[in-house]
Scaffold this motif. Structure first.
Motif, PDB file in Angstrom:
ATOM      1  N   GLU A 150      14.738  -1.927   7.342  1.00 59.87           N
ATOM      2  CA  GLU A 150      13.554  -1.075   7.242  1.00 59.87           C
ATOM      3  C   GLU A 150      13.677   0.166   8.130  1.00 59.87           C
ATOM      4  O   GLU A 150      13.308   1.265   7.731  1.00 59.87           O
ATOM      5  CB  GLU A 150      12.307  -1.866   7.626  1.00 59.87           C
ATOM      6  CG  GLU A 150      11.838  -2.839   6.559  1.00 59.87           C
ATOM      7  CD  GLU A 150      11.141  -2.138   5.403  1.00 59.87           C
ATOM      8  OE1 GLU A 150      10.613  -1.020   5.606  1.00 59.87           O
ATOM      9  OE2 GLU A 150      11.107  -2.705   4.294  1.00 59.87           O
ATOM     10  N   TRP A 155      13.776   4.036   6.349  1.00 60.28           N
ATOM     11  CA  TRP A 155      12.717   5.025   6.526  1.00 60.28           C
ATOM     12  C   TRP A 155      13.112   6.172   7.456  1.00 60.28           C
ATOM     13  O   TRP A 155      12.345   7.130   7.599  1.00 60.28           O
ATOM     14  CB  TRP A 155      11.458   4.347   7.052  1.00 60.28           C
ATOM     15  CG  TRP A 155      10.784   3.536   5.996  1.00 60.28           C
ATOM     16  CD1 TRP A 155      10.865   2.188   5.811  1.00 60.28           C
ATOM     17  CD2 TRP A 155       9.942   4.029   4.942  1.00 60.28           C
ATOM     18  NE1 TRP A 155      10.122   1.804   4.717  1.00 60.28           N
ATOM     19  CE2 TRP A 155       9.546   2.922   4.166  1.00 60.28           C
ATOM     20  CE3 TRP A 155       9.490   5.299   4.590  1.00 60.28           C
ATOM     21  CZ2 TRP A 155       8.722   3.049   3.050  1.00 60.28           C
ATOM     22  CZ3 TRP A 155       8.666   5.429   3.475  1.00 60.28           C
ATOM     23  CH2 TRP A 155       8.290   4.310   2.719  1.00 60.28           C
ATOM     24  N   PHE A 177       8.353  11.000   1.621  1.00 63.70           N
ATOM     25  CA  PHE A 177       7.242  10.100   1.327  1.00 63.70           C
ATOM     26  C   PHE A 177       5.953  10.889   1.087  1.00 63.70           C
ATOM     27  O   PHE A 177       5.201  10.606   0.150  1.00 63.70           O
ATOM     28  CB  PHE A 177       7.057   9.113   2.480  1.00 63.70           C
ATOM     29  CG  PHE A 177       5.848   8.228   2.351  1.00 63.70           C
ATOM     30  CD1 PHE A 177       5.818   7.218   1.399  1.00 63.70           C
ATOM     31  CD2 PHE A 177       4.751   8.403   3.171  1.00 63.70           C
ATOM     32  CE1 PHE A 177       4.700   6.397   1.272  1.00 63.70           C
ATOM     33  CE2 PHE A 177       3.638   7.594   3.050  1.00 63.70           C
ATOM     34  CZ  PHE A 177       3.608   6.591   2.097  1.00 63.70           C
ATOM     35  N   PHE A 182       5.123   9.162  -2.775  1.00 61.97           N
ATOM     36  CA  PHE A 182       4.333   7.935  -2.837  1.00 61.97           C
ATOM     37  C   PHE A 182       3.105   7.932  -1.919  1.00 61.97           C
ATOM     38  O   PHE A 182       2.273   7.033  -2.013  1.00 61.97           O
ATOM     39  CB  PHE A 182       5.208   6.730  -2.505  1.00 61.97           C
ATOM     40  CG  PHE A 182       6.380   6.562  -3.446  1.00 61.97           C
ATOM     41  CD1 PHE A 182       6.234   6.768  -4.800  1.00 61.97           C
ATOM     42  CD2 PHE A 182       7.626   6.210  -2.958  1.00 61.97           C
ATOM     43  CE1 PHE A 182       7.301   6.618  -5.675  1.00 61.97           C
ATOM     44  CE2 PHE A 182       8.703   6.048  -3.819  1.00 61.97           C
ATOM     45  CZ  PHE A 182       8.550   6.258  -5.182  1.00 61.97           C
ATOM     46  N   CYS A 218      -0.452   5.611  -2.127  1.00 65.03           N
ATOM     47  CA  CYS A 218      -0.879   4.696  -1.065  1.00 65.03           C
ATOM     48  C   CYS A 218      -2.246   5.064  -0.484  1.00 65.03           C
ATOM     49  O   CYS A 218      -2.868   4.236   0.194  1.00 65.03           O
ATOM     50  CB  CYS A 218       0.167   4.662   0.046  1.00 65.03           C
ATOM     51  SG  CYS A 218       1.759   3.967  -0.468  1.00 65.03           S
ATOM     52  N   ASN A 247       4.188  -5.649   4.322  1.00 59.85           N
ATOM     53  CA  ASN A 247       5.358  -5.827   3.472  1.00 59.85           C
ATOM     54  C   ASN A 247       6.613  -5.185   4.062  1.00 59.85           C
ATOM     55  O   ASN A 247       7.700  -5.316   3.507  1.00 59.85           O
ATOM     56  CB  ASN A 247       5.107  -5.279   2.064  1.00 59.85           C
ATOM     57  CG  ASN A 247       4.425  -3.930   2.058  1.00 59.85           C
ATOM     58  OD1 ASN A 247       3.321  -3.809   2.572  1.00 59.85           O
ATOM     59  ND2 ASN A 247       5.042  -2.924   1.487  1.00 59.85           N
ATOM     60  N   HIS A 248       6.490  -4.506   5.206  1.00 61.09           N
ATOM     61  CA  HIS A 248       7.635  -3.836   5.825  1.00 61.09           C
ATOM     62  C   HIS A 248       8.056  -4.480   7.145  1.00 61.09           C
ATOM     63  O   HIS A 248       8.801  -3.867   7.914  1.00 61.09           O
ATOM     64  CB  HIS A 248       7.326  -2.357   6.058  1.00 61.09           C
ATOM     65  CG  HIS A 248       7.158  -1.571   4.792  1.00 61.09           C
ATOM     66  ND1 HIS A 248       8.209  -1.345   3.918  1.00 61.09           N
ATOM     67  CD2 HIS A 248       6.073  -0.966   4.243  1.00 61.09           C
ATOM     68  CE1 HIS A 248       7.762  -0.635   2.880  1.00 61.09           C
ATOM     69  NE2 HIS A 248       6.482  -0.397   3.058  1.00 61.09           N
ATOM     70  N   TRP A 258       1.129  -4.695  -1.798  1.00 56.59           N
ATOM     71  CA  TRP A 258       1.275  -4.628  -3.251  1.00 56.59           C
ATOM     72  C   TRP A 258       1.191  -6.019  -3.869  1.00 56.59           C
ATOM     73  O   TRP A 258       1.727  -6.971  -3.321  1.00 56.59           O
ATOM     74  CB  TRP A 258       2.600  -3.967  -3.629  1.00 56.59           C
ATOM     75  CG  TRP A 258       2.678  -2.557  -3.168  1.00 56.59           C
ATOM     76  CD1 TRP A 258       3.524  -2.048  -2.214  1.00 56.59           C
ATOM     77  CD2 TRP A 258       1.854  -1.474  -3.589  1.00 56.59           C
ATOM     78  NE1 TRP A 258       3.266  -0.720  -2.031  1.00 56.59           N
ATOM     79  CE2 TRP A 258       2.253  -0.332  -2.862  1.00 56.59           C
ATOM     80  CE3 TRP A 258       0.820  -1.347  -4.525  1.00 56.59           C
ATOM     81  CZ2 TRP A 258       1.660   0.917  -3.037  1.00 56.59           C
ATOM     82  CZ3 TRP A 258       0.216  -0.110  -4.693  1.00 56.59           C
ATOM     83  CH2 TRP A 258       0.641   0.993  -3.968  1.00 56.59           C
ATOM     84  N   VAL A 283      13.224   6.878  -0.710  1.00 55.17           N
ATOM     85  CA  VAL A 283      11.990   6.351  -0.122  1.00 55.17           C
ATOM     86  C   VAL A 283      11.749   4.916  -0.594  1.00 55.17           C
ATOM     87  O   VAL A 283      11.838   4.618  -1.786  1.00 55.17           O
ATOM     88  CB  VAL A 283      10.783   7.236  -0.494  1.00 55.17           C
ATOM     89  CG1 VAL A 283       9.495   6.618   0.015  1.00 55.17           C
ATOM     90  CG2 VAL A 283      10.967   8.627   0.085  1.00 55.17           C
ATOM     91  N   ALA A 284      11.434   4.048   0.349  1.00 54.79           N
ATOM     92  CA  ALA A 284      11.097   2.645   0.105  1.00 54.79           C
ATOM     93  C   ALA A 284      12.299   1.886  -0.476  1.00 54.79           C
ATOM     94  O   ALA A 284      13.397   2.416  -0.626  1.00 54.79           O
ATOM     95  CB  ALA A 284       9.873   2.525  -0.793  1.00 54.79           C
ATOM     96  N   PHE A 285      12.054   0.620  -0.804  1.00 50.95           N
ATOM     97  CA  PHE A 285      13.163  -0.207  -1.288  1.00 50.95           C
ATOM     98  C   PHE A 285      13.755   0.338  -2.580  1.00 50.95           C
ATOM     99  O   PHE A 285      14.981   0.371  -2.753  1.00 50.95           O
ATOM    100  CB  PHE A 285      12.690  -1.649  -1.501  1.00 50.95           C
ATOM    101  CG  PHE A 285      13.715  -2.493  -2.203  1.00 50.95           C
ATOM    102  CD1 PHE A 285      14.819  -2.976  -1.520  1.00 50.95           C
ATOM    103  CD2 PHE A 285      13.599  -2.765  -3.562  1.00 50.95           C
ATOM    104  CE1 PHE A 285      15.797  -3.729  -2.173  1.00 50.95           C
ATOM    105  CE2 PHE A 285      14.566  -3.512  -4.214  1.00 50.95           C
ATOM    106  CZ  PHE A 285      15.664  -3.998  -3.525  1.00 50.95           C
ATOM    107  N   GLN A 289      16.138   3.091  -1.803  1.00 49.01           N
ATOM    108  CA  GLN A 289      17.379   2.612  -1.204  1.00 49.01           C
ATOM    109  C   GLN A 289      18.272   1.939  -2.243  1.00 49.01           C
ATOM    110  O   GLN A 289      19.493   2.088  -2.218  1.00 49.01           O
ATOM    111  CB  GLN A 289      17.054   1.633  -0.076  1.00 49.01           C
ATOM    112  CG  GLN A 289      16.415   2.296   1.137  1.00 49.01           C
ATOM    113  CD  GLN A 289      17.361   3.258   1.819  1.00 49.01           C
ATOM    114  OE1 GLN A 289      18.423   2.865   2.296  1.00 49.01           O
ATOM    115  NE2 GLN A 289      16.989   4.530   1.873  1.00 49.01           N
TER     116      GLN A 289
END
Length: 268
Positions: free
Chosen positions: A8, A12, A19, A23, A27, A114-115, A141, A219-221, A224
Motif C-alpha cells: 500500500e 500510493w 487520485f 477517483f 469517493c 480496505n487499505h 467498498w 492509482v489504487a489496486f 497497480q
C-alpha cells in the motif's frame, strides 16, 4: 508492518494528484452520510483518518467541527494541508496514531479500512483515540461490486491479465466479509457498541478518459495491476475497456457507473 501494508505504501507513493483527478470525486459521494453517522457537528473534535485529498476534513470543517486529519502518504498530506487550511493535517500510519487516549469525540474513515493490513488492529487504535461514548464511522467498498464499479476489473479479466506476486492480497486471517453483517461484525469485534452497517448505492458520472486515467496512473489496486502488465496486455485491457464502457454511456457522452459502498458506525 505486513506485506500488504508495504504494498500500500508503494502503491500510493506520489499519487495524490492522480487520485484527485480521477477517483477522488467518486469517493466523495458518501461523505455527508459518513459525517452524519459519526454525529459530526459544530464544536465536535473529529479525527479524519486516511484523509486523502481532504474531502472529508473540509466537509467536517464546514460543519464547524474541530478537525484533525491524517494520512500515510506524504503527497496526500501536502495536498490536503493546502486544500483544508482550517484543519490540522498530519502524517500518520495506522495502527499507530500519535494521539493520547480518548482525545476525539468522533473518528471517521472514508474508504480507509480496505487499505490496512490488519483491520482489527486499526479499529482497536481508532477505539483508543475516541472518548467513551464517542462515535466511529467508516466506509468500504461493497462485495460483490455492481457492474459499473467493476468496469475496470472486467476489462482486466477480459484481457486475461494475471495478478503478479508483488501485489499481495490481505492475509486470510485478517480478512472479513465485505457485506453489512461482516462490516458490523468487524466493529463489534473491536469492542465497539451499537455497531450498524448499511449499503449506499449511487450512480457515478465520469468521462471515459477521466475514469481510465486513474488506473493508467497506477492509482489504487486496479492501477497497480494495470501497470504491472506488459505493454501489449495494457493495450488489450484498454481495448476491452472501450468496448465495455459502451454499456454505461449516458446521453451526454459520459459514463453512468452504478456503485455500492458499506457505511458502518458504532460507539465506544
Amino acid at each position: 508492518m505486513t506485506a500488504f501494508d508495504e504494498y500500500e505504501r508503494r502503491a500510493w507513493a506520489g499519487r495524490a494528484a492522480a487520485f484527485a483527478g480521477s477517483f477522488a470525486k467518486l469517493c466523495a459521494h458518501p461523505v455527508p452520510q459518513l459525517l452524519d453517522a459519526a454525529a459530526v457537528r459544530e464544536g465536535v473534535r473529529v479525527l479524519d483518518v486516511g484523509t486523502g485529498t481532504g474531502t472529508v476534513a473540509a466537509a467536517a470543517c464546514e460543519r464547524g467541527a474541530k478537525v484533525t486529519a491524517v494520512d500515510a502518504e506524504p503527497s496526500m498530506v501536502e495536498l490536503a494541508g493546502r486544500a483544508v487550511p482550517s484543519a490540522e493535517v498530519l502524517s500518520a500510519v495506522l495502527p499507530d496514531l500519535p494521539f493520547e487516549d480518548g482525545v476525539f469525540d468522533a473518528v471517521v474513515g472514508n474508504f480507509v479500512i480496505n487499505h490496512v493490513g490488519r483491520p482489527k488492529d486499526a479499529l482497536a487504535e481508532l477505539r483508543r483515540v475516541v472518548r467513551p461514548g464517542g462515535r466511529i464511522a467508516l466506509t468500504i467498498w461493497a462485495v460483490p461490486a455492481p457492474p459499473g464499479q467493476a468496469l475496470l476489473g472486467r476489462a482486466v479479466e477480459a484481457a486475461g491479465a494475471t495478478r503478479p506476486a508483488h501485489l499481495p492480497p490481505l492475509a486470510a486471517e485478517d480478512d472479513f466479509p465485505r457485506d453489512p453483517e461482516g462490516m458490523a461484525g468487524l466493529l463489534a469485534s473491536a469492542r465497539l457498541r451499537e455497531a450498524t452497517c448499511e449499503t449506499l448505492r449511487w450512480e457515478h458520472r465520469a468521462g471515459a478518459e477521466e475514469w481510465w486515467s486513474g488506473a493508467a496512473a497506477g492509482v489504487a489496486f486496479i492501477g497497480q495491476l494495470l501497470l504491472s502488465q506488459p505493454e501489449e496486455t495494457r493495450v488489450e485491457i484498454r481495448r476491452h475497456f472501450d468496448v465495455l464502457s459502451q454499456e454505461f454511456l449516458g446521453a451526454d457522452g459520459r459514463l453512468v457507473l452504478p456503485h455500492a459502498a458499506l457505511l458502518a458506525s458504532a460507539r465506544r
